[in-house]
Enzyme design. Structure first.
Site, PDB file in Angstrom:
ATOM      1  CG  ASP A  27      27.194  14.268 -23.196  1.00  0.00           C
ATOM      2  OD1 ASP A  27      25.988  14.411 -22.700  1.00  0.00           O
ATOM      3  OD2 ASP A  27      27.794  15.443 -23.466  1.00  0.00           O
ATOM      4  N   GLY A  28      24.400  13.296 -24.847  1.00  0.00           N
ATOM      5  CA  GLY A  28      23.665  14.125 -26.111  1.00  0.00           C
ATOM      6  C   GLY A  28      22.242  13.559 -26.317  1.00  0.00           C
ATOM      7  CG  ASN A  29      20.795  10.302 -24.036  1.00  0.00           C
ATOM      8  OD1 ASN A  29      21.182   9.935 -24.801  1.00  0.00           O
ATOM      9  ND2 ASN A  29      20.636   9.637 -22.907  1.00  0.00           N
ATOM     10  N   GLY A  30      19.864  14.755 -24.307  1.00  0.00           N
ATOM     11  CA  GLY A  30      18.772  15.786 -24.151  1.00  0.00           C
ATOM     12  C   GLY A  30      19.001  16.867 -25.548  1.00  0.00           C
ATOM     13  NE  ARG A  31      24.194  18.068 -25.984  1.00  0.00           N
ATOM     14  CZ  ARG A  31      25.519  17.801 -26.123  1.00  0.00           C
ATOM     15  NH1 ARG A  31      26.105  18.438 -26.829  1.00  0.00           N
ATOM     16  NH2 ARG A  31      25.655  17.028 -25.049  1.00  0.00           N
ATOM     17  CG  HIS A  44      17.473  10.490 -20.529  1.00  0.00           C
ATOM     18  ND1 HIS A  44      18.699  10.886 -20.767  1.00  0.00           N
ATOM     19  CD2 HIS A  44      16.978  11.409 -19.953  1.00  0.00           C
ATOM     20  CE1 HIS A  44      18.934  12.012 -20.329  1.00  0.00           C
ATOM     21  NE2 HIS A  44      18.017  12.147 -19.532  1.00  0.00           N
ATOM     22  CB  THR A  73      28.354  11.992  -7.938  1.00  0.00           C
ATOM     23  OG1 THR A  73      29.286  12.621  -8.643  1.00  0.00           O
ATOM     24  CG2 THR A  73      28.798  10.787  -7.415  1.00  0.00           C
ATOM     25  CD  GLU A  74      29.765  15.139 -11.003  1.00  0.00           C
ATOM     26  OE1 GLU A  74      29.592  14.222 -11.540  1.00  0.00           O
ATOM     27  OE2 GLU A  74      30.799  15.178 -10.060  1.00  0.00           O
ATOM     28  CG  ASN A  75      23.943  12.995 -14.264  1.00  0.00           C
ATOM     29  OD1 ASN A  75      24.388  11.624 -15.107  1.00  0.00           O
ATOM     30  ND2 ASN A  75      24.094  13.949 -15.139  1.00  0.00           N
ATOM     31  NE  ARG A 201      31.621  18.818 -20.543  1.00  0.00           N
ATOM     32  CZ  ARG A 201      31.033  19.883 -21.250  1.00  0.00           C
ATOM     33  NH1 ARG A 201      31.859  20.818 -21.841  1.00  0.00           N
ATOM     34  NH2 ARG A 201      29.944  19.991 -21.377  1.00  0.00           N
TER      35      ARG A 201
HETATM   36  C1  FPP Z   1      23.620  12.325 -21.133  1.00  0.00           C
HETATM   37  O1  FPP Z   1      22.921  13.061 -22.016  1.00  0.00           O
HETATM   38  C2  FPP Z   1      23.329  11.114 -20.654  1.00  0.00           C
HETATM   39  C3  FPP Z   1      22.626  10.765 -19.232  1.00  0.00           C
HETATM   40  C4  FPP Z   1      22.941  11.803 -18.078  1.00  0.00           C
HETATM   41  C5  FPP Z   1      22.198   9.417 -19.021  1.00  0.00           C
HETATM   42  C6  FPP Z   1      22.411   8.398 -19.808  1.00  0.00           C
HETATM   43  C7  FPP Z   1      21.660   7.314 -20.072  1.00  0.00           C
HETATM   44  C8  FPP Z   1      21.082   6.529 -20.978  1.00  0.00           C
HETATM   45  C9  FPP Z   1      21.864   6.717 -22.210  1.00  0.00           C
HETATM   46  C10 FPP Z   1      19.866   5.604 -20.991  1.00  0.00           C
HETATM   47  C11 FPP Z   1      19.498   4.810 -19.833  1.00  0.00           C
HETATM   48  C12 FPP Z   1      20.741   3.856 -19.548  1.00  0.00           C
HETATM   49  C13 FPP Z   1      20.690   2.633 -19.360  1.00  0.00           C
HETATM   50  C14 FPP Z   1      22.066   1.887 -18.878  1.00  0.00           C
HETATM   51  C15 FPP Z   1      19.592   1.729 -19.979  1.00  0.00           C
HETATM   52  P1  FPP Z   1      22.360  14.424 -21.642  1.00  0.00           P
HETATM   53  O2  FPP Z   1      21.059  14.346 -21.009  1.00  0.00           O
HETATM   54  O3  FPP Z   1      23.455  15.143 -20.737  1.00  0.00           O
HETATM   55  O4  FPP Z   1      22.472  15.036 -22.806  1.00  0.00           O
HETATM   56  P2  FPP Z   1      22.556  16.527 -23.295  1.00  0.00           P
HETATM   57  O5  FPP Z   1      24.145  17.065 -22.779  1.00  0.00           O
HETATM   58  O6  FPP Z   1      22.340  16.717 -24.756  1.00  0.00           O
HETATM   59  O7  FPP Z   1      21.627  17.389 -22.438  1.00  0.00           O
END
Ligand code: FPP
Length: 249
Positions: A27-31, A44, A73-75, A201
Site C-alpha cells: 500500500d502507499g503507491n498513490g501517496r 505504481h 476486487t475493490e480496485n 486494516r
Molecule cells: C496500493 O497503493 C497499491 C495497489 C492498489 C496496486 C499494487 C501494485 C503494484 C505494487 C505495482 C504493480 C504490481 C506488480 C505485481 C508488478 P494505493 O494506490 O492504494 O496507494 P494509496 O493508498 O497511497 O493511494
C-alpha cells in the site's frame, strides 16, 4: 511502527525459523506519488520496482511462498485509466521478469477472479505460469482481482454443489475441507503478513488464512520499502513467540 531500526544481514537470520509463507499488502503507491507531485501511475511504476526487489530478496532468503496483493476486487472501482495502467504495468512486469523467474526457479501462480482481467493480461499470465510451472524453489502468488469474502463465497458455492451431487456429506465439512476449496488450497497459511503505509486494516485479504499469522505494519510507503527493511521485519518475526493459542511449557 513494528520494523527493527537496525537492518540485519541475510546471515543474521536463522534459517530454521524462516517463514514458509510471507504475504504482503503493498500500500502507499498513490501517496508516494502525491508527495512528489507525480501522478498515481508513476507511483505504481515505482511500486513495481519494489516488487522486483522483494521477490529477489525472498528467493535469496529461502522463503517458499510469497503472496502479493496486487489488485483487489475493490480496485475495479478506481478510475478506468488507473485500472488500465495497472493491467499494462503487470503485463510489462511479466515480460521483463519472466527470464529471471525461470533462471531463479520461481513458479508464478495467481489467486483471485482472474477471469475478470483483460485478455492481454490473462494471456501474459498464462504464458509465464506455463513457463514456470515446474519451478520448485519458490512460488510467487499474485493476488489479482482478489477479495477474501468473494473467495469464501466461491468456496461455499463449490461445497454446496458437492453436497447437492452427493459427493460431500455435510457432516464431513471440516476446516481442512474449507481450506482446500479456497484459492490457496494447497499453500500453507501465511506465517507473516506485512502491510506498508501504516494503515491498520486487513482490506479483505486472506481473512481465513491469517488466523494465526504474525502481522507487521510499517509506515513506509510501498515504493520506499527496501530489502533492508524487509530483512529487519524478518529478524523481528524470528524473535516473536508464536503460541498458536497455546501456552509455553
Ligand atoms: C496500493 O497503493 C497499491 C495497489 C492498489 C496496486 C499494487 C501494485 C503494484 C505494487 C505495482 C504493480 C504490481 C506488480 C505485481 C508488478 P494505493 O494506490 O492504494 O496507494 P494509496 O493508498 O497511497 O493511494
Amino acid at each position: 511502527m513494528n520494523s527493527s531500526p537496525v537492518s540485519p544481514l541475510v546471515q543474521d537470520l536463522d534459517p530454521e525459523k524462516m517463514p514458509a509463507h510471507v504475504a504482503i499488502i503493498m500500500d502507499g503507491n498513490g501517496r508516494w506519488a502525491r508527495q512528489r507531485l507525480l501522478n498515481r501511475v508513476q507511483g505504481h511504476e515505482k511500486g513495481a520496482e519494489t516488487v522486483r526487489t522483494i521477490v529477489r530478496a525472498s528467493r535469496e532468503i529461502g522463503i517458499s511462498h510469497l503472496t502479493l496483493y496486487a489488485f483487489s476486487t475493490e480496485n475495479w472501482q478506481r478510475p478506468k485509466i488507473e485500472v488500465q495502467a495497472l493491467m499494462k504495468l503487470l503485463e510489462h512486469f511479466l515480460e521483463s521478469e519472466q527470464d529471471e523467474l525461470v533462471e531463479n526457479d520461481i513458479r508464478l501462480n495467481t489467486i483471485g477472479e482472474t477471469e475478470r482481467l483483460t485478455t492481454g493480461t490473462r494471456e501474459a499470465l498464462a504464458r509465464v505460469i506455463h513457463l514456470t510451472e515446474n519451478n520448485k524453489s519458490m512460488t510467487l502468488h499474485l493476488a489479482l482481482s482478489y477479495g477474501s469474502r468473494s473467495e469464501i463465497v466461491r468456496m461455499v458455492q463449490l461445497l454446496a454443489q458437492k453436497v447437492r451431487s452427493g459427493e460431500v456429506d455435510p457432516r464431513d465439512i471440516t476446516e481442512d475441507l474449507v481450506t482446500q476449496h479456497l484459492y490457496t488450497g494447497k499453500i500453507p497459511d501465511p506465517d507473516l503478513l506485512i502491510r506498508t503505509s501504516g494503515e491498520m486494516r486487513i482490506s479483505n485479504f486472506l481473512l481465513w488464512q491469517i488466523a494465526y499469522t504474525e502481522i507487521f505494519v510499517t509506515p513506509t510507503l510501498w515504493p520506499d520499502f527496501s530489502r533492508e527493511e524487509f530483512l529487519g521485519i524478518l529478524k523481528e518475526y524470528q524473535q516473536r513467540d508464536r503460541r498458536f493459542g497455546k501456552i509455553d511449557v
